[in-house]
Design a protein around this motif. Structure first.
Motif, PDB file in Angstrom:
ATOM      1  N   ASP A  27       2.002   4.717  -1.905  1.00 43.35           N
ATOM      2  CA  ASP A  27       1.571   5.707  -2.890  1.00 43.35           C
ATOM      3  C   ASP A  27       2.579   5.852  -4.034  1.00 43.35           C
ATOM      4  O   ASP A  27       2.199   6.093  -5.181  1.00 43.35           O
ATOM      5  CB  ASP A  27       1.373   7.070  -2.220  1.00 43.35           C
ATOM      6  CG  ASP A  27       0.189   7.077  -1.258  1.00 43.35           C
ATOM      7  OD1 ASP A  27      -0.560   6.071  -1.219  1.00 43.35           O
ATOM      8  OD2 ASP A  27       0.016   8.076  -0.542  1.00 43.35           O
ATOM      9  N   SER A  56      -5.557   9.875  -4.239  1.00 46.42           N
ATOM     10  CA  SER A  56      -6.946   9.620  -3.867  1.00 46.42           C
ATOM     11  C   SER A  56      -7.219   8.122  -3.802  1.00 46.42           C
ATOM     12  O   SER A  56      -6.424   7.294  -4.267  1.00 46.42           O
ATOM     13  CB  SER A  56      -7.884  10.267  -4.890  1.00 46.42           C
ATOM     14  OG  SER A  56      -7.763   9.611  -6.147  1.00 46.42           O
ATOM     15  N   GLU A  57      -8.371   7.794  -3.265  1.00 45.32           N
ATOM     16  CA  GLU A  57      -8.772   6.386  -3.201  1.00 45.32           C
ATOM     17  C   GLU A  57      -8.952   5.817  -4.601  1.00 45.32           C
ATOM     18  O   GLU A  57      -8.628   4.653  -4.860  1.00 45.32           O
ATOM     19  CB  GLU A  57     -10.068   6.240  -2.401  1.00 45.32           C
ATOM     20  CG  GLU A  57     -10.466   4.799  -2.166  1.00 45.32           C
ATOM     21  CD  GLU A  57     -11.637   4.660  -1.217  1.00 45.32           C
ATOM     22  OE1 GLU A  57     -12.217   3.556  -1.166  1.00 45.32           O
ATOM     23  OE2 GLU A  57     -11.968   5.650  -0.529  1.00 45.32           O
ATOM     24  N   LYS A  58      -9.417   6.671  -5.512  1.00 40.31           N
ATOM     25  CA  LYS A  58      -9.581   6.231  -6.899  1.00 40.31           C
ATOM     26  C   LYS A  58      -8.234   5.904  -7.526  1.00 40.31           C
ATOM     27  O   LYS A  58      -8.112   4.958  -8.304  1.00 40.31           O
ATOM     28  CB  LYS A  58     -10.291   7.316  -7.706  1.00 40.31           C
ATOM     29  CG  LYS A  58     -10.575   6.903  -9.137  1.00 40.31           C
ATOM     30  CD  LYS A  58     -11.321   7.985  -9.895  1.00 40.31           C
ATOM     31  CE  LYS A  58     -11.591   7.546 -11.330  1.00 40.31           C
ATOM     32  NZ  LYS A  58     -12.308   8.604 -12.097  1.00 40.31           N
ATOM     33  N   THR A  98      -5.743   4.606  -6.075  1.00 36.15           N
ATOM     34  CA  THR A  98      -5.269   3.317  -5.569  1.00 36.15           C
ATOM     35  C   THR A  98      -5.952   2.134  -6.246  1.00 36.15           C
ATOM     36  O   THR A  98      -5.615   0.982  -5.978  1.00 36.15           O
ATOM     37  CB  THR A  98      -5.480   3.208  -4.051  1.00 36.15           C
ATOM     38  OG1 THR A  98      -6.884   3.241  -3.755  1.00 36.15           O
ATOM     39  CG2 THR A  98      -4.795   4.365  -3.331  1.00 36.15           C
ATOM     40  N   GLU A  99      -6.915   2.406  -7.139  1.00 38.32           N
ATOM     41  CA  GLU A  99      -7.618   1.343  -7.844  1.00 38.32           C
ATOM     42  C   GLU A  99      -7.086   1.146  -9.264  1.00 38.32           C
ATOM     43  O   GLU A  99      -7.612   0.320 -10.016  1.00 38.32           O
ATOM     44  CB  GLU A  99      -9.118   1.653  -7.887  1.00 38.32           C
ATOM     45  CG  GLU A  99      -9.761   1.687  -6.502  1.00 38.32           C
ATOM     46  CD  GLU A  99     -11.204   2.165  -6.546  1.00 38.32           C
ATOM     47  OE1 GLU A  99     -11.684   2.484  -7.665  1.00 38.32           O
ATOM     48  OE2 GLU A  99     -11.838   2.217  -5.473  1.00 38.32           O
ATOM     49  N   GLN A 134       0.827  -1.216   0.000  1.00 37.31           N
ATOM     50  CA  GLN A 134       0.000   0.000   0.000  1.00 37.31           C
ATOM     51  C   GLN A 134       0.863   1.268   0.000  1.00 37.31           C
ATOM     52  O   GLN A 134       0.760   2.113   0.881  1.00 37.31           O
ATOM     53  CB  GLN A 134      -0.953  -0.012   1.204  1.00 37.31           C
ATOM     54  CG  GLN A 134      -1.941  -1.178   1.176  1.00 37.31           C
ATOM     55  CD  GLN A 134      -2.920  -1.142   2.312  1.00 37.31           C
ATOM     56  OE1 GLN A 134      -2.615  -0.662   3.406  1.00 37.31           O
ATOM     57  NE2 GLN A 134      -4.114  -1.664   2.085  1.00 37.31           N
ATOM     58  N   TYR A 170      -1.451  -1.462  -3.757  1.00 38.54           N
ATOM     59  CA  TYR A 170      -2.687  -1.537  -2.979  1.00 38.54           C
ATOM     60  C   TYR A 170      -3.501  -2.754  -3.413  1.00 38.54           C
ATOM     61  O   TYR A 170      -4.175  -3.381  -2.596  1.00 38.54           O
ATOM     62  CB  TYR A 170      -3.535  -0.270  -3.187  1.00 38.54           C
ATOM     63  CG  TYR A 170      -3.078   0.912  -2.362  1.00 38.54           C
ATOM     64  CD1 TYR A 170      -3.658   1.186  -1.127  1.00 38.54           C
ATOM     65  CD2 TYR A 170      -2.065   1.742  -2.828  1.00 38.54           C
ATOM     66  CE1 TYR A 170      -3.239   2.283  -0.373  1.00 38.54           C
ATOM     67  CE2 TYR A 170      -1.643   2.832  -2.085  1.00 38.54           C
ATOM     68  CZ  TYR A 170      -2.230   3.093  -0.855  1.00 38.54           C
ATOM     69  OH  TYR A 170      -1.807   4.177  -0.106  1.00 38.54           O
TER      70      TYR A 170
END
Length: 346
Positions: free
Chosen positions: A253, A268-270, A272-273, A251, A281
């Motif tokens: 960045d 952003s969380e997006k 990480t997808e 995880q 992640y």
């Protein structure tokens, strides 16, 4: 055997002239050696002379004489011997003048400002495209040529475990001669990496950590990319080892940003997808290769991590490179809030 007797002949008239003539002829024969031809003064104009690696003073003198810098190779050799400077002569391209006396030529040849060389410093942590930009700017070599050279993996002499040049172009200061090619520069950087890897016993130490050499360099590149202060590097490495051992995704960045070819402090969380083998992640373990070119300190940290139970780290103040480590998730959440506050103040 009897010793020849020393005889002092008595000469007169024609005999004396013959002896005198013979003596004069001998002096003229010796004079070019004892008093070789030499120009007078500092010379004029500009001429570039290349001194090859390992050239002797005599060979350098010949090169200078051929270029019209000095009148004779012997004059240059005499000057170098008189001033005991033969050990100060180095290879390279030098900007000199024509018609120089040998001593002046020697003086210019050992003066740093006469050497035609560009120095480019490649800092730690650059990604390959950024590194090529830096080289193009610092060397004057076309970036397109550097990119083609970087793609020619075989010609670079990369170690067998390297998949591409990323991670293996060692950060350092390099001297670039006028005739240096793009391939020459990158090969020199790879060789510098190999020297560092050998000095650090990278293969053996990686094996002790149950890592392949590529995994060790990949881990080092993450340590380098995460930044922080030098004492933080071994701690960051330990966090990575602890998470790998626990089977927990790293995880990080920095790996997500590498996949996106971006640089920012806000992820952003997006983000990480993102679908990428470099997204730590979504995928456990190390990414498939380095995400930057690590320096020696990061390599050392990867091979010799600190001891500790840390499971998280957050750089709460990137401006001052303040990084905090913890083995408690509650503290990690608090550190993330500190970082968010920092980002909100910008």
């Amino acid at each position: 055997m009897s010793r020849p007797r020393r005889i002092w002949p008595l000469v007169a008239g024609a005999s004396a002239l013959a002896v005198a003539a013979g003596t004069a002829a001998g002096l003229f024969a010796v004079r070019p050696y004892l008093m070789p031809a030499d120009f007078e003064g500092p010379g004029s104009g500009t001429v570039v002379v290349e001194i090859p690696e390992g050239a002797s003073a005599g060979a350098i003198g010949l090169a200078l004489a051929d270029a019209g810098v000095v009148a004779s190779a012997r004059a240059f050799v005499h000057a170098a011997q008189e001033q005991a400077r033969t050990g100060s002569l180095h290879p390279g391209h030098f900007r000199l003048r024509r018609g120089m006396d040998a001593r002046s030529a020697l003086g210019m040849l050992v003066a740093p400002e006469s050497r035609m060389v560009r120095r480019v410093t490649v800092p730690e942590g650059l990604r390959l495209p950024e590194l090529l930009d830096r080289l193009a700017e610092g060397t004057g070599i076309r970036r397109a040529d550097l990119a083609r050279a970087a793609d020619d993996v075989r010609a670079l002499g990369l170690p067998r475990y390297a998949r591409n040049a990323e991670g293996f172009l060692f950060p350092a200061t390099y001297e670039i001669e006028p005739d240096t090619t793009a391939q020459d520069v990158l090969v020199a950087m790879v060789e510098r990496y190999k020297q560092a890897a050998e000095q650090l016993d990278l293969k053996e130490r990686a094996a002790r950590k149950r890592l392949t050499p590529l995994e060790a360099v990949t881990l080092a590149s993450i340590v380098q990319a995460e930044g922080g202060r030098d004492p933080d590097y071994p701690k960051i490495a330990r966090v990575i080892y602890n998470r790998i051992r626990a089977g927990t995704p790293l995880q990080l960045d920095t790996t997500v940003l590498y996949a996106q070819r971006r640089r920012t402090l806000e992820v952003s969380e997006k983000d990480t997808e993102v679908r990428s083998p470099y997204n730590t992640y979504r995928r456990p373990g190390l990414p498939p290769g380095p995400i930057a070119n690590p320096g020696e300190k990061a390599l050392i940290a990867a091979l010799r991590p600190d001891q500790g139970d840390w499971f998280w780290f957050v750089t709460t103040d990137p401006e001052h490179r303040i990084t905090k480590f913890t083995d408690k998730e509650s503290e990690f959440v608090r550190y993330r809030e500190e970082l968010n506050r920092y980002l909100g103040k910008r």
